[in-house]
Motif scaffolding. Structure first.
Motif, mmCIF file in Angstrom:
data_model
loop_
_atom_site.group_PDB
_atom_site.id
_atom_site.type_symbol
_atom_site.label_atom_id
_atom_site.label_comp_id
_atom_site.label_asym_id
_atom_site.label_seq_id
_atom_site.Cartn_x
_atom_site.Cartn_y
_atom_site.Cartn_z
ATOM 1 N N LYS A 149 0.448 -1.531 -0.208
ATOM 2 C CA LYS A 149 -0.164 0.156 -0.331
ATOM 3 C C LYS A 149 0.918 1.466 -0.065
ATOM 4 C CE LYS A 149 -3.284 -2.478 0.406
ATOM 5 N NZ LYS A 149 -4.625 -2.705 -1.393
ATOM 6 N N SER A 150 2.202 1.022 0.594
ATOM 7 C CA SER A 150 3.041 2.303 0.646
ATOM 8 C C SER A 150 4.270 1.191 0.646
ATOM 9 C CB SER A 150 2.794 2.872 2.408
ATOM 10 O OG SER A 150 1.821 3.368 2.467
ATOM 11 N N PHE A 151 5.620 1.605 0.425
ATOM 12 C CA PHE A 151 6.642 0.836 -0.412
ATOM 13 C C PHE A 151 7.850 2.028 -0.100
ATOM 14 C CE2 PHE A 151 5.461 2.284 -4.295
ATOM 15 C CZ PHE A 151 6.846 2.916 -4.922
ATOM 16 N N THR A 152 9.413 1.592 -0.296
ATOM 17 C CA THR A 152 10.424 2.251 -1.057
ATOM 18 C C THR A 152 10.908 0.696 -1.043
ATOM 19 O OG1 THR A 152 10.406 3.662 0.992
ATOM 20 C CG2 THR A 152 12.277 3.152 0.212
ATOM 21 N N LEU A 153 11.229 1.207 -2.392
ATOM 22 C CA LEU A 153 12.260 -0.119 -3.635
ATOM 23 C C LEU A 153 13.632 0.781 -3.487
ATOM 24 C CD1 LEU A 153 12.353 -2.257 -5.088
ATOM 25 C CD2 LEU A 153 12.146 -0.377 -6.648
ATOM 26 N N THR A 154 14.624 0.215 -3.146
ATOM 27 C CA THR A 154 16.078 0.508 -3.027
ATOM 28 C C THR A 154 16.956 -0.382 -3.568
ATOM 29 O OG1 THR A 154 17.109 -0.423 -1.357
ATOM 30 C CG2 THR A 154 15.878 1.980 -0.940
ATOM 31 N N LEU A 155 18.053 0.005 -4.279
ATOM 32 C CA LEU A 155 18.578 -0.287 -5.738
ATOM 33 C C LEU A 155 19.358 -0.053 -5.792
ATOM 34 C CD1 LEU A 155 18.088 0.213 -8.997
ATOM 35 C CD2 LEU A 155 16.445 -1.047 -8.736
ATOM 36 N N TRP A 156 20.585 -1.170 -6.115
ATOM 37 C CA TRP A 156 22.299 -0.162 -6.810
ATOM 38 C C TRP A 156 22.507 -0.921 -8.145
ATOM 39 C CZ3 TRP A 156 26.248 2.261 -4.405
ATOM 40 C CH2 TRP A 156 25.232 2.904 -2.453
ATOM 41 N N GLU A 157 22.758 0.190 -9.323
ATOM 42 C CA GLU A 157 23.375 -0.637 -10.415
ATOM 43 C C GLU A 157 24.417 -0.044 -11.160
ATOM 44 O OE1 GLU A 157 22.600 2.090 -13.120
ATOM 45 O OE2 GLU A 157 22.777 3.525 -12.007
ATOM 46 N N ASN A 158 24.792 -0.033 -11.932
ATOM 47 C CA ASN A 158 26.255 0.091 -11.973
ATOM 48 C C ASN A 158 25.861 -0.370 -14.113
ATOM 49 O OD1 ASN A 158 28.840 0.948 -13.752
ATOM 50 N ND2 ASN A 158 29.452 -0.670 -12.132
ATOM 51 N N MET A 159 25.706 0.444 -14.920
ATOM 52 C CA MET A 159 25.848 0.332 -16.590
ATOM 53 C C MET A 159 25.903 1.487 -17.358
ATOM 54 S SD MET A 159 21.547 1.672 -17.008
ATOM 55 C CE MET A 159 21.310 1.031 -18.721
ATOM 56 N N PRO A 160 27.074 0.588 -18.506
ATOM 57 C CA PRO A 160 27.214 1.921 -19.104
ATOM 58 C C PRO A 160 26.041 2.514 -20.114
ATOM 59 C CG PRO A 160 26.889 -0.561 -20.811
ATOM 60 C CD PRO A 160 26.464 -0.035 -18.970
ATOM 61 N N LEU A 161 26.530 3.228 -21.550
ATOM 62 C CA LEU A 161 25.830 4.881 -20.960
ATOM 63 C C LEU A 161 24.615 3.420 -21.935
ATOM 64 C CD1 LEU A 161 25.272 7.172 -22.513
ATOM 65 C CD2 LEU A 161 26.592 7.229 -25.171
ATOM 66 N N ASN A 162 23.122 3.671 -22.142
ATOM 67 C CA ASN A 162 22.254 3.956 -21.988
ATOM 68 C C ASN A 162 21.759 4.084 -23.853
ATOM 69 O OD1 ASN A 162 19.966 2.691 -22.835
ATOM 70 N ND2 ASN A 162 18.387 3.918 -22.045
ATOM 71 N N ASP A 163 22.556 3.353 -24.623
ATOM 72 C CA ASP A 163 21.960 3.739 -25.956
ATOM 73 C C ASP A 163 21.034 2.860 -27.056
ATOM 74 O OD1 ASP A 163 24.358 1.838 -26.578
ATOM 75 O OD2 ASP A 163 25.623 2.935 -27.572
ATOM 76 N N LYS A 164 20.229 2.203 -26.438
ATOM 77 C CA LYS A 164 19.507 1.419 -26.693
ATOM 78 C C LYS A 164 18.225 0.782 -26.961
ATOM 79 C CE LYS A 164 23.838 -2.223 -27.447
ATOM 80 N NZ LYS A 164 25.007 -1.785 -26.969
ATOM 81 N N GLY A 165 17.953 2.209 -26.543
ATOM 82 C CA GLY A 165 16.542 2.008 -25.381
ATOM 83 C C GLY A 165 15.946 1.904 -24.624
ATOM 84 N N ILE A 166 15.101 2.039 -24.054
ATOM 85 C CA ILE A 166 14.958 1.714 -22.699
ATOM 86 C C ILE A 166 15.233 1.033 -22.005
ATOM 87 C CG2 ILE A 166 12.577 3.585 -22.845
ATOM 88 C CD1 ILE A 166 10.966 0.864 -21.573
ATOM 89 N N VAL A 167 15.855 0.715 -20.659
ATOM 90 C CA VAL A 167 16.395 -0.417 -19.802
ATOM 91 C C VAL A 167 15.766 -0.134 -18.497
ATOM 92 C CG1 VAL A 167 18.906 -0.972 -18.714
ATOM 93 C CG2 VAL A 167 18.654 -0.128 -20.796
ATOM 94 N N GLY A 168 14.717 -1.451 -18.372
ATOM 95 C CA GLY A 168 14.416 -1.804 -17.172
ATOM 96 C C GLY A 168 15.170 -2.298 -16.071
#
Length: 274
Positions: A103-122
């Motif tokens: 109902k309420s929430f918090t989502l936390t994550l860590w990401e490490n990715m190269p330059l996004n040049d191929k469309g949306i990245v989920g």
């Protein structure tokens, strides 16, 4: 006689020095304390409803739900190992019941990715099996540059779309970033955080408690319609959507909106491997 005396003294000194403990400056340092916590696991413990450490495993350690990999692996990350994505790679999991009922929430994550040049990245998507967009989607929009990335979120609340973003992240590529999103049902307020700092607040009037729909599946590393088969009957693969070819780590979901201090503390502690 003098020679014998000096030999005895040398042996005694050697024995004494071998018994002395080497001075360790770390042992005199004050214990780590960030926001009153010494470890990330101490932050809002009773509110944590799902946690994927990806430390060589695809299990949610709260519900013991196990994900299934397509083309992913593990690599060194923020804490131990993390999920290594790939083109056409992702992990599908049953959605823990507590996440379906948020109902309420918090989502936390860590990401490490190269330059996004191929469309949306989920990055993370709680699927909606009958809708084009998922129930809770975290992704990078296309159109990023070497200096900036566009962070975006979509939430489904009882069939109503809640869109958040684009939020510009400065020079985000090729390094670890913590991303956090919270929602407080009592104030209908979303908050977005990057690396422990709040970057946006958005109120959606009368939004109230969230209600996810058809949320039995979720995916890491892409959006829900890019899997094979698609996790939604509403659509299949899109040529403007892609996959995380970088890494994902320390995905946590809480059933409340964490405070600014809690999110900042979590980011600092995880960033130190705690």
């Amino acid at each position: 006689m003098k020679t014998k005396y000096f030999l005895l003294m040398a042996v005694a000194t050697l024995g004494l020095s071998s018994c002395q403990k080497e001075f360790d400056t770390a042992s005199y340092a004050p214990a780590l304390n960030i926001g009153g916590y010494t470890s990330a696991k101490q932050v809002a413990t009773s509110s944590l409803v799902a946690y994927w450490a990806f430390d060589g495993s695809l299990v949610d350690s709260v519900s013991n739900t196990v994900g299934v990999s397509t083309g992913t692996s593990f690599a060194s990350a923020v804490k131990g190992k993390g999920l290594q994505g790939a083109l056409n790679g992702y992990v599908v999991s049953n959605t823990p019941t507590a996440v379906q009922n948020l109902k309420s929430f918090t989502l936390t994550l860590w990401e490490n990715m190269p330059l996004n040049d191929k469309g949306i990245v989920g990055l993370v998507d709680v699927a909606n099996s009958s809708s084009f967009w998922g129930n809770m989607t975290v992704f990078f929009e296309n159109g990023g540059t070497a200096e900036s990335g566009n962070l975006k979120f979509h939430l489904n609340n009882g069939g109503v779309d809640n869109w958040l973003g684009n939020y510009a992240m400065t020079s985000p590529w090729g390094k670890w970033n913590q991303i956090a999103l919270s929602y407080d049902q009592t104030t209908s307020t979303y908050k977005v955080y990057v690396n422990g700092s709040k970057v946006a607040t958005q109120v959606i009037a009368n939004n109230g408690p969230l209600t996810f729909q058809n949320a039995s599946k979720m995916v890491f590393g892409t959006v829900h319609f890019q899997t094979t088969p698609s996790l939604t009957t509403a659509t299949g693969k899109q040529d403007w959507a892609s996959y995380l070819v970088g890494q994902l780590d320390e995905v946590r979901i809480y059933n409340k909106a964490l405070t600014d201090t809690e999110i900042s503390s979590l980011q600092k502690l995880e960033g130190r491997g705690k």
